[in-house]
Design a protein around this motif. Structure first.
Motif, PDB file in Angstrom:
ATOM      1  N   LYS A  52      61.134 -47.693  33.116  1.00  0.00           N
ATOM      2  CA  LYS A  52      59.968 -47.185  33.833  1.00  0.00           C
ATOM      3  C   LYS A  52      59.823 -45.670  33.688  1.00  0.00           C
ATOM      4  N   SER A  56      55.727 -44.961  27.906  1.00  0.00           N
ATOM      5  CA  SER A  56      55.449 -46.336  27.472  1.00  0.00           C
ATOM      6  C   SER A  56      55.492 -46.480  25.950  1.00  0.00           C
ATOM      7  N   ASP A  57      55.222 -45.385  25.227  1.00  0.00           N
ATOM      8  CA  ASP A  57      55.215 -45.454  23.759  1.00  0.00           C
ATOM      9  C   ASP A  57      56.501 -44.911  23.145  1.00  0.00           C
TER      10      ASP A  57
END
Length: 285
Positions: A52, A56-57
């Motif tokens: 988390k 995200s990439d």
């Protein structure tokens, strides 16, 4: 419920539930949670927590690294990216994470910048320094017109974040003409325009020093106080000067452009060593 009984109650939850709660906080809070109890410490190690906190990439980013990125847990990867810049895209770009927020930090190496007369050997020399993260840096030999700029796509940066751009540089042992005021700017490149929409402010690459003057009694000549931003020493041994800041909303602004210019006074300059331009979250420690 007092603090002690509240912590005890949380500690009775399954580790998976605790890890989900920690994942909703921040890397800084995850570190603090580890000190609460053994249950929190164990839950804060879960890969799902640090997944988390990573961008995200991140798989796409580390796939572009010029060297293998080796890690066994997501927490290990997170702190690896915080502590050591990785070089991307054939060493044209470096990438790090802000340790406390997990937001992205990039530095464009000097070769990726637009440097007026940068490819003219009489004016600039491309060389290597062991203390640089990049294979090459640009050393100013002599110019009277200093103009350095760079661009980056805002979609590469963390959204909902205020960024600042910094010119990262050193001064050669012998340098001259770098204590004059320069103009710096950072702004989004408007569609259909070549330059950014921005406002200039004054920066100094070097503080001016007054030459010794004859003195009488206890009178001393007052030091000049420049009206502008001054360079700061970095922990990696380089210097930096803030060129400006901007708010990256959703990363859909296109390009952001950073510029440093001294083209008005006609002073000859030498001895500036440019490593690159860094973009990092503003005032996040």
């Amino acid at each position: 419920m007092n603090r002690v009984s509240g912590v005890s109650g949380f500690s009775l939850l399954p580790e998976g539930c605790i890890s989900e709660i920690i994942a909703l906080t921040s890397p800084r809070d995850a570190g603090r949670a580890s000190a609460i109890s053994s249950a929190f410490k164990s839950a804060a190690e879960f890969d799902s927590v640090w997944e988390k906190f990573l961008p995200s990439d991140y798989p796409e980013i580390i796939s572009r690294s010029v060297s293998p990125v080796v890690y066994s847990t997501k927490k290990e990867l997170y702190f690896l990216l915080c502590d050591t810049p990785i070089l991307l895209d054939g060493s044209n770009l470096s990438f790090m994470l802000n340790k406390w927020s997990g937001k992205k930090c990039y530095m464009l190496q000097a070769r990726e910048l637009s440097i007026v007369w940068g490819d003219t050997p009489d004016y600039w020399e491309w060389t290597s320094l062991p203390e640089s993260r990049f294979p090459e840096v640009a050393e100013l030999l002599r110019v009277c017109w200093l103009a350095i700029g760079g661009k980056m796509q805002t979609q590469m940066l963390s959204p909902k974040t205020t960024y600042a751009a910094y010119l990262v540089f050193k001064l050669a042992e012998w340098n001259h003409g770098l204590d004059v005021p320069s103009k710096a700017s950072v702004g989004f490149v408007a569609e259909g325009q070549e330059g950014a929409e921005d406002s200039n402010h004054t920066v100094y690459l070097k503080l001016a020093t007054d030459r010794p003057q004859p003195l009488r009694g206890l009178r001393r000549r007052a030091a000049r106080q420049p009206n502008g931003r001054l360079p700061q020493k970095r922990v990696d041994g380089w210097m930096e000067i803030e060129l400006g800041e901007f708010f990256n909303d959703l990363g859909d602004e296109g390009e952001v452009e950073m510029q440093l210019n001294e083209t008005q006074q006609g002073h000859w300059k030498t001895g500036l060593i440019v490593e690159g331009i860094e973009l990092r979250p503003k005032e996040e420690k």
